[in-house]
Design a protein around this motif. Structure first.
Motif, short mmCIF file in Angstrom:
data_model
loop_
_atom_site.label_atom_id
_atom_site.label_comp_id
_atom_site.label_asym_id
_atom_site.label_seq_id
_atom_site.Cartn_x
_atom_site.Cartn_y
_atom_site.Cartn_z
N ALA A 1 33.95 -15.74 11.80
CA ALA A 1 35.38 -15.58 11.53
C ALA A 1 35.53 -15.12 10.09
O ALA A 1 34.70 -15.46 9.24
CB ALA A 1 36.13 -16.90 11.77
N ALA A 2 36.56 -14.31 9.84
CA ALA A 2 36.75 -13.76 8.50
C ALA A 2 38.21 -13.39 8.32
O ALA A 2 38.91 -13.11 9.30
CB ALA A 2 35.88 -12.52 8.31
N ASN B 1 29.31 -9.71 12.31
CA ASN B 1 30.20 -10.49 11.45
C ASN B 1 31.63 -10.25 11.90
O ASN B 1 31.89 -9.36 12.72
CB ASN B 1 30.00 -10.08 9.98
N GLN C 1 36.83 -22.80 8.28
CA GLN C 1 36.15 -22.42 7.04
C GLN C 1 36.62 -21.05 6.54
O GLN C 1 36.80 -20.84 5.34
CB GLN C 1 34.63 -22.38 7.30
N ALA C 2 36.82 -20.12 7.48
CA ALA C 2 37.26 -18.77 7.09
C ALA C 2 38.64 -18.82 6.43
O ALA C 2 38.90 -18.12 5.45
CB ALA C 2 37.27 -17.84 8.29
N ASP D 1 38.11 -20.66 2.92
CA ASP D 1 37.47 -19.79 1.93
C ASP D 1 38.44 -18.72 1.42
O ASP D 1 38.39 -18.33 0.25
CB ASP D 1 36.24 -19.07 2.53
N SER E 1 37.26 -13.70 3.15
CA SER E 1 36.26 -14.68 3.57
C SER E 1 35.41 -14.06 4.66
O SER E 1 35.81 -13.07 5.29
CB SER E 1 36.93 -15.97 4.09
N ASN E 2 34.23 -14.62 4.85
CA ASN E 2 33.30 -14.08 5.85
C ASN E 2 32.33 -15.20 6.23
O ASN E 2 31.37 -15.46 5.52
CB ASN E 2 32.53 -12.89 5.24
N VAL E 3 32.62 -15.87 7.33
CA VAL E 3 31.80 -17.02 7.75
C VAL E 3 31.01 -16.64 9.00
O VAL E 3 31.59 -16.14 9.97
CB VAL E 3 32.70 -18.26 8.03
N LEU F 1 43.02 -12.34 10.58
CA LEU F 1 41.89 -13.22 10.88
C LEU F 1 41.09 -12.57 12.01
O LEU F 1 41.63 -12.32 13.09
CB LEU F 1 42.40 -14.59 11.34
#
Ligand code: KG4
Ligand code: ZN
Length: 352
Positions: free
Chosen positions: A15-16, A320, A61-62, A65, A26-28, A4
């Motif tokens: 966050a991803a 990112n 969310q990351a 997702d 994921s990529n938020v 993470l």
């Protein structure tokens, strides 16, 4: 290995989750840009406050997702510099707390190095991303061009690199932002200069390129040349204030100035990259940082260099957390030291 990543160095709360250094699960990215536009640049206090509000929902969310629970996460990585102090603190304190409460190893990440690792992301099932077919090979020439940095770096391998040259004054993104402000174009300057340049003539004006040592850059000279040029265009002298230029310049003049500046600023980078390519003969060339999303940079670079370049998706060039997690995967694989969740400090002026 799933990591993470957390990134809060400027105005993006990100966050991803990345697997094995190449698969982006994921990529938020939540940006506070809207709040800064009216001030013509990022206001540090507003950015820090926005990070505090956004960080936990963005991390949640990351994970969602990526369809991961905390059990699926092997480590946490966070940007600890360079960046705005208040902004970095929010990410670092959050990562430290999570590393302790979730009992995960913690990696601290250099923001500028992380930008380079956006190029190692080759797979995703997220919609809307165009990923390169394979990871770059070493030796690798990295052209790092962002709001805070302009550097040419030769990587012999992961974690084994030399700085060939860098800007001696403004970063290229910073110069784009300042020229945009002079022309009355919205922040951030890179995309708005590109937009204005589309209807202008890039050969309309011949702006000077600074003469520097072999691999160093300067963008402050061309920026001042734009100021003088704009003053001359409206028939004013050197003491005419830059803040009043925009209302006097016509749309056509703005477009020609934007196109000419964009051409020269990008040429400055590409000329040096070509010199470095010829001297060091790298297996791959990568571009990194916000200005790497510039289509003009991609066009000029492809024309200047004989090798095919696998450009990263523009959305992974600006700030990112996928790039942060990707770099951390390579750190973990190489048994690089972990950070202490009890003492990791921010380093706003961290260098490569
Ligand atoms: O990497 P980044 O998102 O933040 C920093 O670490 O600095 O880079 C932001 C910079 C800004 O100066 C912005 O004007 C520039 O990247 N930028 C661009 C483009 N998109 C963002 N410059 C040229 N063309 C673009 N399309
Ligand atoms: Zn950045």
């Amino acid at each position: 290995m799933r990591i993470l990543g957390i990134e809060t160095s400027c105005d993006e709360t990100a966050a991803a989750v990345v697997e094995d250094g190449n698969r982006m699960l994921s990529n938020v990215v939540a940006s506070s840009m809207d709040l800064h536009i009216q001030y013509g640049g990022v206001v540090p206090e507003i950015a820090a406050r926005s990070h505090i509000e956004a960080i936990l929902p963005v991390i949640r969310q990351a994970l969602d997702d990526a369809r991961c629970s905390w059990d699926d996460i092997d480590a946490i990585a966070v940007t600890y510099g360079a960046g705005l102090g208040g902004s970095l603190l929010v990410g670092v304190m959050t990562a430290r707390t999570l590393a302790i409460t979730r009992a995960k190893p913690l990696y601290c990440i250099n923001h500028v190095e992380a930008h380079v690792y956006a190029n190692f992301l080759t797979e995703t099932s997220l919609p809307g991303f165009k990923m390169p077919a394979r990871q770059p090979k070493f030796p690798m020439l990295a052209i790092i061009v962002s709001g805070g940095h302009s550097q040419l770096v030769l990587f012999r391998d992961h974690f084994d690199y030399s700085l060939l040259g860098q800007t001696q004054d403004d970063a290229v993104g910073e110069a784009f932002d300042k020229v945009a402000k002079m022309l009355g174009l919205p922040y951030p300057g890179g995309p708005s200069i590109a937009h204005a340049a589309a209807s202008g003539d890039p050969e309309a004006f011949q702006l000077p390129k600074a003469r520097m040592s072999k691999y160093d850059f300067s963008f402050s000279g061309p920026k001042t040349a734009v100021l003088r040029l704009a003053q001359a265009q409206i028939g004013e002298t050197h003491d005419f204030p830059s803040t009043k230029l925009a209302e006097r310049l016509s749309e056509a003049q703005k477009a020609d100035i934007a196109a000419s500046f964009q051409r020269v600023a990008i040429e400055t980078i590409v000329d040096k990259a070509k010199l470095a390519y010829d001297e060091f003969g790298p297996q791959s060339v990568v571009i990194a940082g916000g200005v790497a999303s510039s289509q003009e940079l991609r066009r000029q670079l492809s024309a200047a260099l004989p090798l095919p370049i696998a450009y990263p998706d523009p959305k992974l060039c600006t700030d990112n957390a996928a790039m942060v997690a990707a770099l951390a995967c390579f750190k973990a694989q190489a048994d690089q030291p972990q950070a202490s969740p009890y003492s990791l400090a921010i380093e706003p002026n961290l260098n490569m």
